[in-house]
Scaffold this motif. Structure first.
Motif, PDB file in Angstrom:
ATOM      1  N   HIS A   9       0.677  -1.044   0.141  1.00  0.00           N
ATOM      2  CA  HIS A   9       0.083   0.009   0.108  1.00  0.00           C
ATOM      3  C   HIS A   9       0.826   1.344  -0.245  1.00  0.00           C
ATOM      4  CE1 HIS A   9      -3.379   2.510  -0.029  1.00  0.00           C
ATOM      5  NE2 HIS A   9      -4.319   1.881   0.801  1.00  0.00           N
ATOM      6  N   TYR A  10       1.765   1.524  -0.926  1.00  0.00           N
ATOM      7  CA  TYR A  10       2.437   2.623  -0.971  1.00  0.00           C
ATOM      8  C   TYR A  10       1.373   3.543  -1.816  1.00  0.00           C
ATOM      9  CZ  TYR A  10       7.089   0.678  -0.730  1.00  0.00           C
ATOM     10  OH  TYR A  10       8.318  -0.097  -0.109  1.00  0.00           O
ATOM     11  N   THR A  11       1.883   5.000  -1.599  1.00  0.00           N
ATOM     12  CA  THR A  11       0.923   5.739  -2.224  1.00  0.00           C
ATOM     13  C   THR A  11       0.538   5.755  -3.760  1.00  0.00           C
ATOM     14  OG1 THR A  11       1.602   7.535  -0.683  1.00  0.00           O
ATOM     15  CG2 THR A  11       0.723   8.388  -2.555  1.00  0.00           C
ATOM     16  N   ASN A  12       1.489   5.093  -4.464  1.00  0.00           N
ATOM     17  CA  ASN A  12       1.426   4.999  -5.977  1.00  0.00           C
ATOM     18  C   ASN A  12       0.100   3.884  -6.158  1.00  0.00           C
ATOM     19  OD1 ASN A  12       2.775   2.393  -5.804  1.00  0.00           O
ATOM     20  ND2 ASN A  12       4.596   3.312  -5.749  1.00  0.00           N
ATOM     21  N   VAL A  13      -0.462   3.336  -5.223  1.00  0.00           N
ATOM     22  CA  VAL A  13      -1.626   2.197  -5.428  1.00  0.00           C
ATOM     23  C   VAL A  13      -2.819   2.941  -4.729  1.00  0.00           C
ATOM     24  CG1 VAL A  13      -1.845  -0.129  -5.482  1.00  0.00           C
ATOM     25  CG2 VAL A  13       0.520   0.366  -4.803  1.00  0.00           C
ATOM     26  N   ALA A  14      -2.617   4.252  -4.383  1.00  0.00           N
ATOM     27  CA  ALA A  14      -3.812   4.789  -3.554  1.00  0.00           C
ATOM     28  C   ALA A  14      -5.041   4.558  -4.712  1.00  0.00           C
ATOM     29  CB  ALA A  14      -3.483   5.932  -2.903  1.00  0.00           C
ATOM     30  N   GLN A  98      13.276  -3.214   0.701  1.00  0.00           N
ATOM     31  CA  GLN A  98      11.980  -3.510   0.533  1.00  0.00           C
ATOM     32  C   GLN A  98      11.506  -3.999  -0.764  1.00  0.00           C
ATOM     33  OE1 GLN A  98       9.822   0.335   1.608  1.00  0.00           O
ATOM     34  NE2 GLN A  98      10.749   0.479   3.509  1.00  0.00           N
ATOM     35  N   SER A  99      12.556  -3.617  -1.771  1.00  0.00           N
ATOM     36  CA  SER A  99      12.186  -3.900  -3.129  1.00  0.00           C
ATOM     37  C   SER A  99      12.764  -4.783  -3.859  1.00  0.00           C
ATOM     38  CB  SER A  99      12.088  -2.476  -3.798  1.00  0.00           C
ATOM     39  OG  SER A  99      12.406  -2.396  -4.973  1.00  0.00           O
ATOM     40  N   ALA A 100      12.434  -5.610  -4.664  1.00  0.00           N
ATOM     41  CA  ALA A 100      12.984  -6.497  -5.384  1.00  0.00           C
ATOM     42  C   ALA A 100      13.131  -5.796  -6.849  1.00  0.00           C
ATOM     43  CB  ALA A 100      12.320  -7.624  -5.555  1.00  0.00           C
ATOM     44  N   ILE A 140      13.153   3.347  -2.439  1.00  0.00           N
ATOM     45  CA  ILE A 140      11.800   3.506  -3.335  1.00  0.00           C
ATOM     46  C   ILE A 140      10.674   3.802  -2.484  1.00  0.00           C
ATOM     47  CG2 ILE A 140      12.583   1.632  -4.892  1.00  0.00           C
ATOM     48  CD1 ILE A 140      10.363   0.106  -3.302  1.00  0.00           C
ATOM     49  N   GLY A 141       9.629   4.038  -3.218  1.00  0.00           N
ATOM     50  CA  GLY A 141       8.130   4.384  -2.467  1.00  0.00           C
ATOM     51  C   GLY A 141       8.025   5.764  -2.037  1.00  0.00           C
ATOM     52  N   ASP A 142       7.161   5.907  -0.859  1.00  0.00           N
ATOM     53  CA  ASP A 142       6.879   7.397  -0.363  1.00  0.00           C
ATOM     54  C   ASP A 142       8.254   7.754   0.053  1.00  0.00           C
ATOM     55  OD1 ASP A 142       4.212   6.279  -0.930  1.00  0.00           O
ATOM     56  OD2 ASP A 142       3.736   6.015   0.937  1.00  0.00           O
ATOM     57  N   THR A 189       7.318  -1.397 -16.070  1.00  0.00           N
ATOM     58  CA  THR A 189       6.135  -1.927 -15.252  1.00  0.00           C
ATOM     59  C   THR A 189       6.863  -2.335 -13.894  1.00  0.00           C
ATOM     60  OG1 THR A 189       4.963  -2.489 -17.197  1.00  0.00           O
ATOM     61  CG2 THR A 189       4.377  -3.624 -15.132  1.00  0.00           C
ATOM     62  N   PHE A 190       6.437  -1.927 -12.835  1.00  0.00           N
ATOM     63  CA  PHE A 190       7.040  -2.046 -11.657  1.00  0.00           C
ATOM     64  C   PHE A 190       6.323  -3.162 -10.826  1.00  0.00           C
ATOM     65  CE2 PHE A 190       8.695   2.266 -12.208  1.00  0.00           C
ATOM     66  CZ  PHE A 190      10.204   1.928 -11.461  1.00  0.00           C
ATOM     67  N   ALA A 191       4.945  -3.260 -10.943  1.00  0.00           N
ATOM     68  CA  ALA A 191       4.332  -4.220 -10.218  1.00  0.00           C
ATOM     69  C   ALA A 191       3.198  -4.654 -11.222  1.00  0.00           C
ATOM     70  CB  ALA A 191       3.611  -3.441  -9.030  1.00  0.00           C
ATOM     71  N   VAL A 192       2.680  -5.878 -10.902  1.00  0.00           N
ATOM     72  CA  VAL A 192       1.630  -6.532 -11.560  1.00  0.00           C
ATOM     73  C   VAL A 192       0.784  -7.253 -10.323  1.00  0.00           C
ATOM     74  CG1 VAL A 192       2.436  -6.821 -13.831  1.00  0.00           C
ATOM     75  CG2 VAL A 192       2.738  -9.004 -12.051  1.00  0.00           C
TER      76      VAL A 192
END
Ligand SMILES: C=C(O[C@@H]1C=C(C(=O)O)C=C[C@H]1O)C(=O)O
Length: 291
Positions: A9-14, A98-100, A140-142, A189-192
């Motif tokens: 639940h990073y901001t980018n998925v809000a 945190q990130s792969a 990465i992330g917020d 594409t970072f996430a699916v």
């Protein structure tokens, strides 16, 4: 039986998750990307928005929703290498645990330039780690978004995010998604949203996710204002950050994903996606993901 979701639940998925109303029988937990990757692969959740590289590495057993992504064409603002020497002179780089995805992307970008700095996992703020002897720090992330803005902001009423510099207080910020765009001309594409192939999500969950995304993207200013407060960032910074994402895994995003897969994990199993929404019901626009 309960269907378990695991959300990064990073901001980018809000814009997808904030308005999501889980249908009966679906539960959700949240965590950082590496936690959710492990939870999906370890069978502790049934669907998760995972680092795309883990989807690629485990393509033999995973499938992804056909129309959900966290992707970007050009800068992303939150996957940043903070560095105090030019890239060619990097010797010691601190990685985030945190990130792969960003670690895999950094490895590809360094390899393409023929660079071989030492990479070590280390947590903490970029500026602190740089003061402790690292000459590069990947975040990465917020927190990466906030650190970047703290270094190069503030915005004046006349300027936009794209006009902000990449250097502040002696620290250069290299945006890895922008580097990827320079290298390939494609989105990154970072996430699916992936699940084990034999256990796809109930259709009501996918419908609710599409509904939530329509709601979130339709009210982006509100989402940005809320998260701006949480992150202590101006709402218009967060709004630019969010409208810059590509959330529908469209053809260009899949192209970027395949290109990355070929570079980072040659020999991977074919990537598989679930049926497009509305597939089999009519003949119009078979590749469209819908709004
Ligand atoms: C671009 C980002 O996207 C995230 C980055 C991920 C990763 O690096 O593994 C995973 C999920 C994405 O939502 C970010 O959070 O900065």
């Amino acid at each position: 039986m309960t269907y378990r979701a695991g959300w990064i639940h990073y901001t980018n998925v809000a814009p997808i998750l904030d308005a999501l109303v889980l249908p009966p029988g679906v539960t959700a937990v949240t965590g950082v990307p590496t936690e959710m990757n492990a939870a999906l692969l370890g069978g502790r959740v049934d669907i998760a928005n995972i680092s795309a590289v883990e989807f690629i590495r485990h393509a033999d057993r995973l499938e992804a929703l056909p129309d959900f992504s966290v992707a970007v064409l050009g800068p992303v603002y939150s996957v940043n290498l903070f560095h105090t020497v030019p890239l060619e002179r990097l010797r010691r780089v601190a990685l985030t645990r945190q990130s792969a995805m960003s670690v895999a992307l950094l490895r590809v970008l360094l390899r393409e330039r023929g660079l071989t700095p030492t990479l070590e996992a280390a947590e903490g703020e970029a500026e602190t780690l740089l003061a402790q002897g690292y000459d590069g720090v990947l975040r990465i992330g917020d927190s990466a978004l906030r650190e970047w803005y703290r270094l190069v902001g503030p915005l004046t009423p006349e300027t936009t995010m794209t006009a902000l510099p990449h250097v502040g207080r002696g620290v250069t910020v290299t945006d890895l998604a922008e580097e990827w765009f320079r290298l390939t001309g494609h989105p990154f594409t970072f996430a699916v949203w992936a699940y084990r192939r034999e256990n796809p999500p109930p259709p009501e969950l996918v419908r609710a996710m599409r509904e939530a995304r329509r709601e979130g993207l339709g009210h982006l200013a509100g989402v940005a204002a809320r998260h701006g407060q949480k992150l202590d960032l101006p709402a218009r910074v967060v709004q630019h950050y969010l409208w810059n994402f590509r959330y529908h895994l469209e053809a260009p995003d899949r192209l970027g994903l395949s290109e990355f897969a070929a570079l980072a994990e040659p020999g991977h199993a074919p990537l598989r996606f679930g049926p497009q929404p509305g597939a089999g019901r009519g003949t119009l626009a078979p590749s469209g993901a819908g709004p």
